[in-house]
Design a protein around this motif. Sequence first.
Motif, mmCIF file in Angstrom:
data_model
loop_
_atom_site.group_PDB
_atom_site.id
_atom_site.type_symbol
_atom_site.label_atom_id
_atom_site.label_comp_id
_atom_site.label_asym_id
_atom_site.label_seq_id
_atom_site.Cartn_x
_atom_site.Cartn_y
_atom_site.Cartn_z
ATOM 1 N N LEU A 93 0.825 -1.210 0.000
ATOM 2 C CA LEU A 93 0.000 0.000 0.000
ATOM 3 C C LEU A 93 0.859 1.260 0.000
ATOM 4 N N GLY A 94 2.016 1.187 0.646
ATOM 5 C CA GLY A 94 2.937 2.327 0.642
ATOM 6 C C GLY A 94 3.381 2.675 -0.767
ATOM 7 N N HIS A 95 3.734 1.644 -1.538
ATOM 8 C CA HIS A 95 4.149 1.867 -2.933
ATOM 9 C C HIS A 95 3.002 2.435 -3.757
ATOM 10 N N VAL A 96 1.817 1.849 -3.610
ATOM 11 C CA VAL A 96 0.654 2.329 -4.379
ATOM 12 C C VAL A 96 0.332 3.774 -3.983
ATOM 13 N N THR A 97 0.364 4.065 -2.690
ATOM 14 C CA THR A 97 0.075 5.419 -2.209
ATOM 15 C C THR A 97 1.047 6.423 -2.816
ATOM 16 N N GLU A 98 2.332 6.065 -2.799
ATOM 17 C CA GLU A 98 3.367 6.955 -3.335
ATOM 18 C C GLU A 98 3.190 7.158 -4.841
ATOM 19 N N ARG A 99 3.014 6.066 -5.577
ATOM 20 C CA ARG A 99 2.896 6.168 -7.040
ATOM 21 C C ARG A 99 1.627 6.867 -7.472
ATOM 22 N N GLY A 100 0.553 6.637 -6.709
ATOM 23 C CA GLY A 100 -0.718 7.267 -7.051
ATOM 24 C C GLY A 100 -0.878 8.647 -6.439
ATOM 25 N N GLN A 101 0.098 9.024 -5.617
ATOM 26 C CA GLN A 101 0.065 10.309 -4.903
ATOM 27 C C GLN A 101 -1.265 10.497 -4.174
ATOM 28 N N TYR A 102 -1.677 9.431 -3.477
ATOM 29 C CA TYR A 102 -2.921 9.478 -2.721
ATOM 30 C C TYR A 102 -2.684 10.189 -1.401
ATOM 31 N N ASP A 103 -3.735 10.801 -0.879
ATOM 32 C CA ASP A 103 -3.654 11.479 0.411
ATOM 33 C C ASP A 103 -3.694 10.498 1.573
ATOM 34 N N THR A 104 -4.352 9.351 1.362
ATOM 35 C CA THR A 104 -4.489 8.376 2.450
ATOM 36 C C THR A 104 -4.257 6.955 1.921
ATOM 37 N N PRO A 105 -3.836 6.053 2.821
ATOM 38 C CA PRO A 105 -3.704 4.648 2.416
ATOM 39 C C PRO A 105 -5.060 4.051 2.004
ATOM 40 N N GLU A 106 -6.161 4.585 2.548
ATOM 41 C CA GLU A 106 -7.490 4.077 2.192
ATOM 42 C C GLU A 106 -7.786 4.298 0.703
ATOM 43 N N GLU A 107 -7.365 5.448 0.181
ATOM 44 C CA GLU A 107 -7.556 5.707 -1.254
ATOM 45 C C GLU A 107 -6.748 4.714 -2.084
ATOM 46 N N ALA A 108 -5.527 4.447 -1.645
ATOM 47 C CA ALA A 108 -4.673 3.483 -2.350
ATOM 48 C C ALA A 108 -5.285 2.088 -2.283
#
Length: 131
Positions: free
Chosen positions: A9-24
Amino acid sequence: MTLRREAFLGHVTERGQYDTPEEAERAARVVLALLGAHLVGDVRARLAACLPETFALILLNPLQSAEPLSPERFVRATAAWIEGATEQTAAWDVSAVLSTVADAVDEDLLGQVLLQLPVGYDLLIGRPQPI
């Protein structure tokens, strides 16, 4: 080696530039559910084995697809499943999730996954293949 849930989820959050892990996580769930419908047999099982358990189960119990979706239709389907998404944001979601998945597997498995997908998914994953 299986990625831990937090790392994935950390990788997805970073790559997607999400504000929260929930969005990722929401993006990952939708993209993997759609991806699972396109993969069969040993390839799907081997890919699932590389993912955190929650996401492996989603990949192994996919949304049903009547036919393989072209990359464009895959993005459109992702947009339809994510509340408030547009095709542009869905393309971002797909890329963030699929590139993270691609990094979690070896080149051999990634090649086998791409063989089961319609032409063009290599671009969604961010790994253009030679023609």
